[in-house]
Design an enzyme around this catalytic site. Structure first.
Site, mmCIF file in Angstrom:
data_model
loop_
_atom_site.group_PDB
_atom_site.id
_atom_site.type_symbol
_atom_site.label_atom_id
_atom_site.label_comp_id
_atom_site.label_asym_id
_atom_site.label_seq_id
_atom_site.Cartn_x
_atom_site.Cartn_y
_atom_site.Cartn_z
ATOM 1 N N TYR A 105 0.822 -1.212 0.000
ATOM 2 C CA TYR A 105 0.000 0.000 0.000
ATOM 3 C C TYR A 105 0.855 1.261 0.000
ATOM 4 O O TYR A 105 0.365 2.340 -0.354
ATOM 5 C CB TYR A 105 -0.931 0.046 1.214
ATOM 6 C CG TYR A 105 -1.927 -1.078 1.322
ATOM 7 C CD1 TYR A 105 -2.226 -1.900 0.236
ATOM 8 C CD2 TYR A 105 -2.578 -1.327 2.525
ATOM 9 C CE1 TYR A 105 -3.133 -2.933 0.355
ATOM 10 C CE2 TYR A 105 -3.492 -2.360 2.654
ATOM 11 C CZ TYR A 105 -3.768 -3.161 1.571
ATOM 12 O OH TYR A 105 -4.668 -4.179 1.707
ATOM 13 N N LEU B 38 -18.125 -3.985 1.059
ATOM 14 C CA LEU B 38 -19.163 -3.217 0.377
ATOM 15 C C LEU B 38 -19.126 -3.442 -1.134
ATOM 16 O O LEU B 38 -19.847 -2.764 -1.881
ATOM 17 C CB LEU B 38 -19.011 -1.723 0.673
ATOM 18 C CG LEU B 38 -18.788 -1.331 2.143
ATOM 19 C CD1 LEU B 38 -18.733 0.185 2.286
ATOM 20 C CD2 LEU B 38 -19.862 -1.923 3.042
ATOM 21 N N VAL C 52 -16.610 -2.743 -3.104
ATOM 22 C CA VAL C 52 -16.051 -1.460 -3.545
ATOM 23 C C VAL C 52 -17.154 -0.447 -3.884
ATOM 24 O O VAL C 52 -17.051 0.308 -4.858
ATOM 25 C CB VAL C 52 -15.029 -1.615 -4.702
ATOM 26 C CG1 VAL C 52 -13.822 -2.390 -4.253
ATOM 27 C CG2 VAL C 52 -15.626 -2.297 -5.926
ATOM 28 N N ILE D 185 -12.985 -5.905 7.651
ATOM 29 C CA ILE D 185 -12.274 -4.631 7.552
ATOM 30 C C ILE D 185 -12.870 -3.835 6.397
ATOM 31 O O ILE D 185 -13.045 -4.346 5.297
ATOM 32 C CB ILE D 185 -10.755 -4.807 7.353
ATOM 33 C CG1 ILE D 185 -10.435 -5.772 6.210
ATOM 34 C CG2 ILE D 185 -10.092 -5.248 8.641
ATOM 35 C CD1 ILE D 185 -8.977 -5.756 5.824
ATOM 36 N N ARG E 180 -12.898 0.132 4.381
ATOM 37 C CA ARG E 180 -12.011 1.261 4.095
ATOM 38 C C ARG E 180 -12.839 2.498 3.822
ATOM 39 O O ARG E 180 -13.844 2.443 3.113
ATOM 40 C CB ARG E 180 -11.148 0.945 2.864
ATOM 41 C CG ARG E 180 -10.154 2.037 2.513
ATOM 42 C CD ARG E 180 -9.589 1.809 1.130
ATOM 43 N NE ARG E 180 -10.609 2.012 0.096
ATOM 44 C CZ ARG E 180 -10.528 1.560 -1.143
ATOM 45 N NH1 ARG E 180 -9.492 0.833 -1.516
ATOM 46 N NH2 ARG E 180 -11.479 1.800 -2.024
ATOM 47 N N SER E 181 -12.415 3.615 4.396
ATOM 48 C CA SER E 181 -13.036 4.899 4.098
ATOM 49 C C SER E 181 -12.066 6.001 4.484
ATOM 50 O O SER E 181 -11.258 5.836 5.399
ATOM 51 C CB SER E 181 -14.349 5.077 4.865
ATOM 52 O OG SER E 181 -14.916 6.347 4.584
ATOM 53 N N ARG F 56 -18.193 8.351 7.856
ATOM 54 C CA ARG F 56 -18.481 6.973 7.451
ATOM 55 C C ARG F 56 -17.693 5.972 8.293
ATOM 56 O O ARG F 56 -18.179 4.872 8.573
ATOM 57 C CB ARG F 56 -18.187 6.785 5.961
ATOM 58 C CG ARG F 56 -19.251 7.400 5.068
ATOM 59 C CD ARG F 56 -19.137 6.900 3.643
ATOM 60 N NE ARG F 56 -17.930 7.376 2.985
ATOM 61 C CZ ARG F 56 -17.825 8.535 2.349
ATOM 62 N NH1 ARG F 56 -18.872 9.363 2.305
ATOM 63 N NH2 ARG F 56 -16.703 8.882 1.764
ATOM 64 N N SER G 272 -19.735 5.594 11.342
ATOM 65 C CA SER G 272 -20.982 4.896 11.028
ATOM 66 C C SER G 272 -20.751 3.405 10.808
ATOM 67 O O SER G 272 -21.548 2.565 11.244
ATOM 68 C CB SER G 272 -21.622 5.524 9.789
ATOM 69 O OG SER G 272 -22.774 4.825 9.390
ATOM 70 N N ARG H 18 -11.629 -7.451 -7.072
ATOM 71 C CA ARG H 18 -10.184 -7.488 -6.863
ATOM 72 C C ARG H 18 -9.608 -8.639 -7.686
ATOM 73 O O ARG H 18 -10.343 -9.493 -8.181
ATOM 74 C CB ARG H 18 -9.868 -7.668 -5.374
ATOM 75 C CG ARG H 18 -10.464 -6.586 -4.476
ATOM 76 C CD ARG H 18 -9.996 -5.203 -4.876
ATOM 77 N NE ARG H 18 -10.483 -4.160 -3.968
ATOM 78 C CZ ARG H 18 -10.292 -2.867 -4.151
ATOM 79 N NH1 ARG H 18 -9.641 -2.440 -5.221
ATOM 80 N NH2 ARG H 18 -10.750 -1.976 -3.288
#
Length: 279
Positions: free
Chosen positions: A54, A194, A196, A232, A234-235, A240, A243, A270
């Site tokens: 990453y 989600l 993506v 896990i 990601r945001s 969010r 939330s 992915r």
């Protein structure tokens, strides 16, 4: 709002414990990763998931240092990049990751992808076993491993991963692989819960969200948690991030779970681990 103390944990097969929900920082810039981790730790998250590939481990480390959260309360995961596969190179790679993170150890170190030959990722697994023995990681596991990959490393090392982190959402519910993980006593950790973002407007998801008076993201995360996964998400939005953690005071009904299970069509957002050769 969910506090850190209220987040359930799961006991891994090595007797370490892991929070069942966390923040991932894949594809986030340094600035976004640092902001997101700070926001997550303030909101109550304690599981933070990064990777050498990453390129933002240093930003994650800065956020951890700034947060003031005691190290013992955190569960930090990073991953071995494909370029660093190998018995010795995997050990050198974690030491480099620890330097970037500013940490003495990580809680979980994963082989990011089963790329290359069988021997390459099996040798890497031997390196991770050595790192665990040295105390540089508390637990070791894999990411994006299919059943045959798991059989390879377990059969040749006689040591079972604690975690298998895989793409998992209603369009790719991974029922067979989850069953394989469970047979081995491996915790399934779901990333891209989600889809993506593609599932946030799915009619089945939004109908359940309306019925539960929840956001679509909360419904999708709750679905995965009720399957028994660690999740896990990601945001880069602090709102969010907060939330997405607020998922422990409601349950989906059996019919709602079945409706989401029924969306499975094998769709990946992915890379496919069977063909992926990158980092």
């Amino acid at each position: 709002m969910t506090s850190a103390a209220a987040i359930p944990t799961v006991i891994l097969n090595d007797d370490n414990t892991m929070p069942v929900i966390g923040l991932g920082v894949g594809e986030l810039s340094d600035a976004e990763a640092e902001q997101s981790v700070l926001a997550a730790l303030e909101a109550g998250y304690r599981l933070i998931d990064t990777a050498a590939a990453y390129g933002n481990e240093a930003a994650v480390g800065r956020a951890i240092a700034k947060s003031g959260v005691p190290r013992g309360e955190l569960f930090v995961t990073t991953k071995l990049a494909t370029d660093d596969l190998g018995f010795q190179s995997s050990q050198d790679a974690l030491r480099a990751s620890l330097e970037r993170l500013g940490l003495d150890y990580v809680d979980l170190y994963l082989i990011h992808w089963p790329a290359g030959s069988q021997g390459t990722y099996v040798d890497s697994w031997g390196g991770l076993m050595k790192l665990k023995e040295l105390g540089l990681t508390r637990s070791i596991g894999v990411s994006n491993f299919h059943a045959q990959h798991l059989d390879d490393i377990i059969g040749l090392s006689f040591f079972t991963p604690a975690v298998n982190q895989i793409e998992l959402h209603p369009l790719l519910n991974q029922a067979e692989l989850r069953a394989v993980n469970a047979e081995h006593g491996i915790v399934t950790e779901a990333y891209s819960p989600l889809g993506v973002g593609s599932l946030l407007s799915n009619p089945a998801v939004t109908a359940i969200a309306d019925a539960q008076d929840r956001t679509p993201a909360q419904v999708l995360i709750r679905w995965s948690l009720q399957l028994g996964n660690v999740v896990i998400s990601r945001s880069s939005s602090p709102e969010r991030i907060k939330s997405n953690l607020d998922v422990f005071d409601f349950e989906l009904t059996a019919d709602q779970m079945a409706a989401l299970d029924g969306l499975d069509e094998g769709t990946r957002f992915r890379p496919d681990p069977e063909t992926y050769t990158g980092s």
